[in-house]
Design a protein around this motif. Structure first.
Motif, PDB file in Angstrom:
ATOM      1  N   ALA A  85       0.837  -1.204   0.000  1.00 45.51           N
ATOM      2  CA  ALA A  85       0.000   0.000   0.000  1.00 45.51           C
ATOM      3  C   ALA A  85       0.874   1.257   0.000  1.00 45.51           C
ATOM      4  N   GLU A  86       1.942   1.248   0.788  1.00 46.29           N
ATOM      5  CA  GLU A  86       2.845   2.401   0.811  1.00 46.29           C
ATOM      6  C   GLU A  86       3.516   2.582  -0.542  1.00 46.29           C
ATOM      7  N   ALA A  87       3.925   1.477  -1.178  1.00 46.97           N
ATOM      8  CA  ALA A  87       4.557   1.566  -2.492  1.00 46.97           C
ATOM      9  C   ALA A  87       3.571   2.112  -3.524  1.00 46.97           C
ATOM     10  N   ALA A  88       2.323   1.660  -3.440  1.00 48.72           N
ATOM     11  CA  ALA A  88       1.306   2.160  -4.368  1.00 48.72           C
ATOM     12  C   ALA A  88       1.059   3.648  -4.130  1.00 48.72           C
ATOM     13  N   GLU A  89       1.035   4.066  -2.870  1.00 45.99           N
ATOM     14  CA  GLU A  89       0.844   5.487  -2.568  1.00 45.99           C
ATOM     15  C   GLU A  89       2.014   6.322  -3.090  1.00 45.99           C
ATOM     16  N   ARG A  90       3.234   5.804  -2.894  1.00 45.86           N
ATOM     17  CA  ARG A  90       4.404   6.532  -3.405  1.00 45.86           C
ATOM     18  C   ARG A  90       4.374   6.601  -4.923  1.00 45.86           C
ATOM     19  N   GLN A  92       1.696   6.438  -6.827  1.00 47.56           N
ATOM     20  CA  GLN A  92       0.612   7.362  -7.182  1.00 47.56           C
ATOM     21  C   GLN A  92       1.069   8.800  -6.986  1.00 47.56           C
ATOM     22  N   ALA A  93       1.758   9.073  -5.894  1.00 46.95           N
ATOM     23  CA  ALA A  93       2.251  10.435  -5.648  1.00 46.95           C
ATOM     24  C   ALA A  93       3.288  10.815  -6.696  1.00 46.95           C
ATOM     25  N   GLY A  94       4.125   9.852  -7.090  1.00 45.37           N
ATOM     26  CA  GLY A  94       5.119  10.112  -8.125  1.00 45.37           C
ATOM     27  C   GLY A  94       4.470  10.400  -9.461  1.00 45.37           C
ATOM     28  N   LEU A  95       3.418   9.667  -9.805  1.00 45.13           N
ATOM     29  CA  LEU A  95       2.703   9.915 -11.053  1.00 45.13           C
ATOM     30  C   LEU A  95       2.031  11.277 -11.024  1.00 45.13           C
ATOM     31  N   GLU A  96       1.469  11.631  -9.890  1.00 48.39           N
ATOM     32  CA  GLU A  96       0.835  12.942  -9.772  1.00 48.39           C
ATOM     33  C   GLU A  96       1.869  14.050  -9.917  1.00 48.39           C
ATOM     34  N   ASP A  97       3.065  13.842  -9.345  1.00 46.47           N
ATOM     35  CA  ASP A  97       4.132  14.840  -9.486  1.00 46.47           C
ATOM     36  C   ASP A  97       4.575  14.945 -10.938  1.00 46.47           C
ATOM     37  N   ASP A  98       4.708  13.793 -11.627  1.00 42.78           N
ATOM     38  CA  ASP A  98       5.113  13.817 -13.037  1.00 42.78           C
ATOM     39  C   ASP A  98       4.062  14.529 -13.882  1.00 42.78           C
ATOM     40  N   GLU A  99       2.788  14.238 -13.629  1.00 45.00           N
ATOM     41  CA  GLU A  99       1.721  14.897 -14.379  1.00 45.00           C
ATOM     42  C   GLU A  99       1.724  16.399 -14.123  1.00 45.00           C
ATOM     43  N   ARG A 100       1.957  16.780 -12.869  1.00 45.30           N
ATOM     44  CA  ARG A 100       2.001  18.195 -12.533  1.00 45.30           C
ATOM     45  C   ARG A 100       3.180  18.863 -13.244  1.00 45.30           C
ATOM     46  N   GLU A 101       4.338  18.191 -13.269  1.00 52.71           N
ATOM     47  CA  GLU A 101       5.505  18.767 -13.945  1.00 52.71           C
ATOM     48  C   GLU A 101       5.259  18.882 -15.442  1.00 52.71           C
ATOM     49  N   ARG A 102       4.620  17.857 -16.020  1.00 52.69           N
ATOM     50  CA  ARG A 102       4.313  17.917 -17.445  1.00 52.69           C
ATOM     51  C   ARG A 102       3.332  19.057 -17.732  1.00 52.69           C
ATOM     52  N   ALA A 103       2.353  19.212 -16.855  1.00 48.47           N
ATOM     53  CA  ALA A 103       1.378  20.286 -17.054  1.00 48.47           C
ATOM     54  C   ALA A 103       2.051  21.643 -16.926  1.00 48.47           C
ATOM     55  N   GLU A 104       2.928  21.780 -15.955  1.00 45.49           N
ATOM     56  CA  GLU A 104       3.643  23.052 -15.800  1.00 45.49           C
ATOM     57  C   GLU A 104       4.590  23.279 -16.963  1.00 45.49           C
ATOM     58  N   GLY A 105       5.231  22.206 -17.438  1.00 46.96           N
ATOM     59  CA  GLY A 105       6.157  22.315 -18.565  1.00 46.96           C
ATOM     60  C   GLY A 105       5.430  22.635 -19.857  1.00 46.96           C
ATOM     61  N   ALA A 106       4.227  22.139 -20.023  1.00 45.03           N
ATOM     62  CA  ALA A 106       3.463  22.404 -21.246  1.00 45.03           C
ATOM     63  C   ALA A 106       2.916  23.826 -21.248  1.00 45.03           C
ATOM     64  N   ASP A 107       2.623  24.348 -20.089  1.00 44.51           N
ATOM     65  CA  ASP A 107       2.093  25.712 -20.014  1.00 44.51           C
ATOM     66  C   ASP A 107       3.167  26.748 -20.275  1.00 44.51           C
ATOM     67  N   ALA A 108       4.374  26.496 -19.836  1.00 37.61           N
ATOM     68  CA  ALA A 108       5.434  27.493 -19.994  1.00 37.61           C
ATOM     69  C   ALA A 108       6.449  26.993 -21.011  1.00 37.61           C
ATOM     70  N   LEU A 109       6.613  27.726 -22.104  1.00 39.61           N
ATOM     71  CA  LEU A 109       7.603  27.400 -23.126  1.00 39.61           C
ATOM     72  C   LEU A 109       8.861  28.224 -22.879  1.00 39.61           C
ATOM     73  N   PRO A 110       9.973  27.776 -23.423  1.00 35.37           N
ATOM     74  CA  PRO A 110      11.190  28.578 -23.246  1.00 35.37           C
ATOM     75  C   PRO A 110      10.997  29.963 -23.854  1.00 35.37           C
ATOM     76  N   GLY A 111      11.554  30.935 -23.227  1.00 39.19           N
ATOM     77  CA  GLY A 111      11.423  32.307 -23.693  1.00 39.19           C
ATOM     78  C   GLY A 111      10.248  33.011 -23.033  1.00 39.19           C
ATOM     79  N   GLY A 112       9.588  32.360 -22.074  1.00 44.12           N
ATOM     80  CA  GLY A 112       8.526  33.016 -21.348  1.00 44.12           C
ATOM     81  C   GLY A 112       7.178  32.970 -22.022  1.00 44.12           C
ATOM     82  N   GLU A 113       7.061  32.306 -23.174  1.00 44.83           N
ATOM     83  CA  GLU A 113       5.768  32.231 -23.847  1.00 44.83           C
ATOM     84  C   GLU A 113       4.947  31.110 -23.231  1.00 44.83           C
ATOM     85  N   SER A 114       3.656  31.246 -23.279  1.00 41.35           N
ATOM     86  CA  SER A 114       2.801  30.182 -22.768  1.00 41.35           C
ATOM     87  C   SER A 114       2.389  29.276 -23.915  1.00 41.35           C
ATOM     88  N   ALA A 115       1.947  28.077 -23.584  1.00 40.93           N
ATOM     89  CA  ALA A 115       1.573  27.102 -24.605  1.00 40.93           C
ATOM     90  C   ALA A 115       0.337  27.558 -25.369  1.00 40.93           C
TER      91      ALA A 115
END
Length: 144
Positions: A85-90, A92-115
């Protein structure tokens, strides 16, 4: 007067005569090991009782060990389930962090432009215009 016919001195000899008339438990017989011991039936009863007690102790020991073994197995199983259960929670938390990073990365492009303001790109065309040019293409390329 009570006991006037016997007198004070006559009561004690009368009681003594009654007590002497009662037979004593040891009328001439002496105690010895044969008359006092329980004999063969007493020995057999004691032996059977001892065997029953030993068998009960063996059975009790077996049951206690079985209960302890079951408790250890259940404890290990519960620990494995907690770890899973702890491994599944970790995970799940890791997947949520990856999704959040991807979402943040997709919103902000290099040079300060948004997606949202970026032009959609064709996956067949390279995203960097300087990476490939039509001048480098062979002459028989159909893109010309």
């Amino acid at each position: 007067m009570i006991g006037a016919g016997l007198g004070g001195a006559g009561v004690l000899p009368a009681v003594g005569a009654v007590l002497q008339a009662a037979p004593s438990p040891s009328d001439g017989e002496e105690f010895n090991s044969v008359t006092v011991s329980p004999g063969l039936p007493g020995f057999l009863a004691t032996f059977v009782l001892a065997v029953v007690v030993v068998l009960l102790l063996i059975d009790m020991t077996r049951r206690v060990r079985r209960v302890q073994a079951r408790a250890r197995v259940e404890e290990r199983q519960a620990q494995l389930e907690r770890e899973e259960a702890e491994a599944a929670e970790r995970e799940q938390a890791g997947l949520e962090d990856d999704e959040r990073e991807r979402a943040e990365g997709a919103d902000a492009l290099p040079g300060g432009e948004s997606a949202d303001s970026a032009e959609p790109t064709d996956p067949a065309e390279p995203s960097d215009p300087s990476a490939s040019s039509d001048d480098d293409a062979p002459e028989d390329d159909e893109r010309r």
